[in-house]
Structures are given as C-alpha cells and as structure tokens.
Design a protein around this motif. Structure first.
Motif, PDB file in Angstrom:
ATOM      1  N   MET A 196       0.801  -1.214   0.000  1.00 34.16           N
ATOM      2  CA  MET A 196       0.000   0.000   0.000  1.00 34.16           C
ATOM      3  C   MET A 196       0.845   1.281   0.000  1.00 34.16           C
ATOM      4  O   MET A 196       0.523   2.234  -0.739  1.00 34.16           O
ATOM      5  N   PRO A 197       1.944   1.418   0.781  1.00 35.53           N
ATOM      6  CA  PRO A 197       2.759   2.639   0.671  1.00 35.53           C
ATOM      7  C   PRO A 197       3.354   2.843  -0.723  1.00 35.53           C
ATOM      8  O   PRO A 197       3.471   3.993  -1.183  1.00 35.53           O
ATOM      9  N   ILE A 198       3.721   1.773  -1.409  1.00 36.28           N
ATOM     10  CA  ILE A 198       4.256   1.918  -2.764  1.00 36.28           C
ATOM     11  C   ILE A 198       3.164   2.394  -3.717  1.00 36.28           C
ATOM     12  O   ILE A 198       3.422   3.152  -4.664  1.00 36.28           O
ATOM     13  N   VAL A 199       1.919   1.966  -3.488  1.00 32.63           N
ATOM     14  CA  VAL A 199       0.800   2.446  -4.309  1.00 32.63           C
ATOM     15  C   VAL A 199       0.599   3.944  -4.088  1.00 32.63           C
ATOM     16  O   VAL A 199       0.348   4.710  -5.040  1.00 32.63           O
ATOM     17  N   ILE A 200       0.728   4.385  -2.838  1.00 29.84           N
ATOM     18  CA  ILE A 200       0.621   5.820  -2.554  1.00 29.84           C
ATOM     19  C   ILE A 200       1.760   6.582  -3.227  1.00 29.84           C
ATOM     20  O   ILE A 200       1.555   7.678  -3.790  1.00 29.84           O
ATOM     21  N   TYR A 201       2.950   6.000  -3.195  1.00 29.83           N
ATOM     22  CA  TYR A 201       4.085   6.642  -3.862  1.00 29.83           C
ATOM     23  C   TYR A 201       3.879   6.706  -5.371  1.00 29.83           C
ATOM     24  O   TYR A 201       4.244   7.695  -6.021  1.00 29.83           O
ATOM     25  N   SER A 202       3.266   5.675  -5.945  1.00 27.23           N
ATOM     26  CA  SER A 202       2.990   5.681  -7.379  1.00 27.23           C
ATOM     27  C   SER A 202       1.999   6.779  -7.745  1.00 27.23           C
ATOM     28  O   SER A 202       2.135   7.419  -8.804  1.00 27.23           O
ATOM     29  N   ALA A 203       1.016   7.023  -6.884  1.00 22.60           N
ATOM     30  CA  ALA A 203       0.069   8.106  -7.144  1.00 22.60           C
ATOM     31  C   ALA A 203       0.715   9.471  -6.940  1.00 22.60           C
ATOM     32  O   ALA A 203       0.459  10.417  -7.703  1.00 22.60           O
ATOM     33  N   ALA A 204       1.578   9.589  -5.921  1.00 27.12           N
ATOM     34  CA  ALA A 204       2.227  10.879  -5.660  1.00 27.12           C
ATOM     35  C   ALA A 204       3.296  11.205  -6.690  1.00 27.12           C
ATOM     36  O   ALA A 204       3.604  12.382  -6.914  1.00 27.12           O
ATOM     37  N   SER A 205       3.884  10.193  -7.323  1.00 28.31           N
ATOM     38  CA  SER A 205       4.941  10.435  -8.305  1.00 28.31           C
ATOM     39  C   SER A 205       4.429  11.147  -9.556  1.00 28.31           C
ATOM     40  O   SER A 205       5.228  11.690 -10.328  1.00 28.31           O
ATOM     41  N   LEU A 206       3.116  11.151  -9.766  1.00 29.64           N
ATOM     42  CA  LEU A 206       2.549  11.868 -10.904  1.00 29.64           C
ATOM     43  C   LEU A 206       2.673  13.379 -10.740  1.00 29.64           C
ATOM     44  O   LEU A 206       2.616  14.120 -11.734  1.00 29.64           O
ATOM     45  N   PHE A 207       2.856  13.839  -9.482  1.00 22.87           N
ATOM     46  CA  PHE A 207       2.938  15.280  -9.203  1.00 22.87           C
ATOM     47  C   PHE A 207       4.280  15.680  -8.601  1.00 22.87           C
ATOM     48  O   PHE A 207       4.480  16.865  -8.320  1.00 22.87           O
ATOM     49  N   LEU A 208       5.165  14.732  -8.370  1.00 20.95           N
ATOM     50  CA  LEU A 208       6.463  15.017  -7.769  1.00 20.95           C
ATOM     51  C   LEU A 208       7.503  15.296  -8.839  1.00 20.95           C
ATOM     52  O   LEU A 208       7.280  15.016 -10.026  1.00 20.95           O
ATOM     53  N   PRO A 209       8.662  15.840  -8.458  1.00 25.52           N
ATOM     54  CA  PRO A 209       9.743  16.043  -9.430  1.00 25.52           C
ATOM     55  C   PRO A 209      10.231  14.716 -10.002  1.00 25.52           C
ATOM     56  O   PRO A 209       9.899  13.640  -9.479  1.00 25.52           O
ATOM     57  N   PRO A 210      10.989  14.730 -11.082  1.00 26.51           N
ATOM     58  CA  PRO A 210      11.487  13.479 -11.666  1.00 26.51           C
ATOM     59  C   PRO A 210      12.276  12.653 -10.665  1.00 26.51           C
ATOM     60  O   PRO A 210      12.901  13.160  -9.716  1.00 26.51           O
ATOM     61  N   ALA A 211      12.261  11.350 -10.883  1.00 23.12           N
ATOM     62  CA  ALA A 211      12.874  10.431  -9.918  1.00 23.12           C
ATOM     63  C   ALA A 211      14.386  10.492  -9.934  1.00 23.12           C
ATOM     64  O   ALA A 211      15.036  10.030  -8.998  1.00 23.12           O
ATOM     65  N   GLY A 212      14.982  11.014 -10.990  1.00 22.82           N
ATOM     66  CA  GLY A 212      16.436  11.037 -11.054  1.00 22.82           C
ATOM     67  C   GLY A 212      17.066  12.046 -10.126  1.00 22.82           C
ATOM     68  O   GLY A 212      18.283  12.002  -9.891  1.00 22.82           O
ATOM     69  N   THR A 213      16.281  12.933  -9.545  1.00 23.15           N
ATOM     70  CA  THR A 213      16.822  13.951  -8.650  1.00 23.15           C
ATOM     71  C   THR A 213      16.986  13.403  -7.234  1.00 23.15           C
ATOM     72  O   THR A 213      16.508  12.313  -6.902  1.00 23.15           O
ATOM     73  N   THR A 214      17.623  14.196  -6.411  1.00 25.64           N
ATOM     74  CA  THR A 214      17.850  13.776  -5.017  1.00 25.64           C
ATOM     75  C   THR A 214      16.544  13.719  -4.237  1.00 25.64           C
ATOM     76  O   THR A 214      16.326  12.820  -3.418  1.00 25.64           O
ATOM     77  N   VAL A 215      15.658  14.659  -4.533  1.00 25.34           N
ATOM     78  CA  VAL A 215      14.364  14.664  -3.833  1.00 25.34           C
ATOM     79  C   VAL A 215      13.561  13.410  -4.187  1.00 25.34           C
ATOM     80  O   VAL A 215      12.908  12.804  -3.325  1.00 25.34           O
ATOM     81  N   GLY A 216      13.637  12.991  -5.432  1.00 29.45           N
ATOM     82  CA  GLY A 216      12.908  11.793  -5.840  1.00 29.45           C
ATOM     83  C   GLY A 216      13.411  10.544  -5.138  1.00 29.45           C
ATOM     84  O   GLY A 216      12.607   9.694  -4.716  1.00 29.45           O
ATOM     85  N   PHE A 217      14.747  10.428  -4.961  1.00 31.45           N
ATOM     86  CA  PHE A 217      15.288   9.261  -4.265  1.00 31.45           C
ATOM     87  C   PHE A 217      14.914   9.277  -2.780  1.00 31.45           C
ATOM     88  O   PHE A 217      14.646   8.230  -2.193  1.00 31.45           O
ATOM     89  N   ILE A 218      14.890  10.457  -2.184  1.00 24.51           N
ATOM     90  CA  ILE A 218      14.543  10.539  -0.760  1.00 24.51           C
ATOM     91  C   ILE A 218      13.082  10.142  -0.540  1.00 24.51           C
ATOM     92  O   ILE A 218      12.755   9.397   0.395  1.00 24.51           O
TER      93      ILE A 218
END
Length: 266
Positions: A196-218
C-alpha cells in the motif's frame, strides 16, 4: 300418312338458375317451350378446386362474459397474491449478499488499510484473517497509476508479487523451522497489503519532481522503509515469534519493495 309422336323434353332438377349462368329453355318439337319446363346449362368448373361454401358460419359471443372470465382466470385473488409475495420475499431474504458470497469484506479491507497508515502502531490482530481481495485491489490501483504515467505494467506487477511472496514464504520457513506457522496464502496477503505505501508513492509520483533527482530518491526511500517496517512487523513478530530475527527478515522485504519502487521511478 305417317303418325307423329311427341317426345317430351328432358329436364334436370335444380334449385334454381344461377346468377352467373342464365337458364335456357329447350324448345319442343312444335317450336314452343312447354310451360314450367326449364333447362339449365351447366358451366364446367376448373379441376382441383375445393367446393365453395354456400354460406359462412357466424359465431356470436358475449364480450362482457369473456372479459369477466379472462380477468377471473388470469389474476389470482388478493389474498393469494399476498401469500405469493411474502413467500418470494422470504426466499430472497435468506440469500447471502454477493460480496459475502465472493468472500469480499470492504469494512475489513478498510480497517486493515487504516492500520497500516501508522507504521509504528500496526494492528496485527486484523491481519490474522488473511484475504486476497485487498491485495488485488492494490495491484489494480498500482497498475492504473502506472498506466497514467505511461507505463503498462499489469503483468509485471502480478509476476513480481507472485515470485516475491513465494521467495519470502520459502525463506521464512527455512528460518523458523518447526516453530513457524506461516502459510503461502497468508504470505500473499501480508506482502500484498504492505504494498500500500508503494501504491501511494505511485500516485504521488505523478505530481512530484522526476525520480532522477535527489528529492525523488529521498521520497522513494521513505515509502520503501514504510513498507519494509510494516511487512517485517507482521511476518517476524506475529507469525514466527522471532523478534530477534526481525532485521534478518526485513532485508528481503526491503529488496522486494525496492524493486517495486524502481518500477515507479524508471
């Protein structure tokens, strides 16, 4: 001098001249028709023709009596209709709901989901009754969020879940030995609910910065640690009774949810 013999005319009995075929008379030897003597010319009919009826029979009936009889025979009396309605209602009242027949309990799914929202206070008693309806709901939601991101990964998600659950089941049974009571069905349920937390992360990733950045990894690391903590808590402490091996059990769980987070990031 020859004698003259009078030959009477031959007449055929008939009911009367037909309007279509007029009657003709045959003159006698004297050239005059005898009185009352008529001869009808018969018109031949076409072969293989059924005889025409002289008259069409007419049947009369009473409309009022027919309507009364049909209304009395088509509809049962009011008391009988009430008995039929009560008996049919009793039959349908004995039927169990469709969700219960399919072993889907929405209230239980919601309580299990709410218990996983706080990774420091997981209610393990709710997860003692395993089910697969909640995990399949998470799998479909995960695939839909990935589809919104332009990735078709339904088959990958189901395949990785199956392999990960079998891997965790085998490893924990080897680790616990005879003291373990974990079955494969419960392992599928726990691993699926902890996704379930990964599903929430998948939904939030649509509005977050790209994953290649430091914020995305955190952000990805936060959700992976969340899933790892609740999964190791349910598997180690409550199922195996081996809280001292929780760190060892958390390691494969961490690898599993890292794989699912990589599906979201890349």
């Amino acid at each position: 001098m020859s004698n003259k013999f009078t030959i009477p005319p031959v007449s055929f009995p008939s009911s009367g001249p037909s309007p279509a075929t007029p009657a003709t008379t045959t003159p006698g030897p004297t050239g005059r028709n005898p009185p009352g003597m008529l001869h009808q010319r018969q018109v031949p009919t076409a072969p293989f023709q059924p005889p025409r009826p002289s008259s069409i029979p007419f049947m009369s009936f009473d409309i009022g009596s027919a309507a009364a009889s049909s209304s009395s025979t088509s509809f049962p009396p009011p008391q009988l209709r009430q008995d039929i309605a009560s008996s049919s209602g009793g039959l349908f009242s004995d039927e169990i709901p469709l969700l219960e027949e399919l072993e889907i309990n929405p209230s239980l799914i919601w309580r299990k989901t709410r218990s996983l929202l706080n990774p420091f206070r997981v209610d393990s008693y709710l997860h003692s009754d395993p089910d697969l309806s909640g995990p399949f709901l998470y799998y479909i939601a995960f695939g839909l969020f990935q589809l919104l991101a332009g990735k078709v990964q339904f088959g990958v998600i189901l395949g990785w879940i199956a392999i990960s659950s079998i891997f965790v089941y085998s490893m924990l049974n080897f680790l616990a030995g005879k003291n373990g009571n974990l079955d494969l069905y419960r392992c599928f349920s726990v691993v699926g609910y902890c996704l379930m937390p990964i599903v929430i992360y998948s939904a939030a990733s649509l509005f977050l910065p790209p994953a290649g950045t430091t914020v995305g990894f955190i952000v990805a690391a936060v959700f992976v640690i969340w899933s790892t903590r609740v999964c190791s808590r349910l598997l180690a402490v409550d199922e195996l009774g081996a809280s001292e091996h929780r760190g060892l059990i958390a390691y494969p769980c961490f690898l599993i949810y890292c794989l699912f987070s990589m599906l979201v990031m890349f």
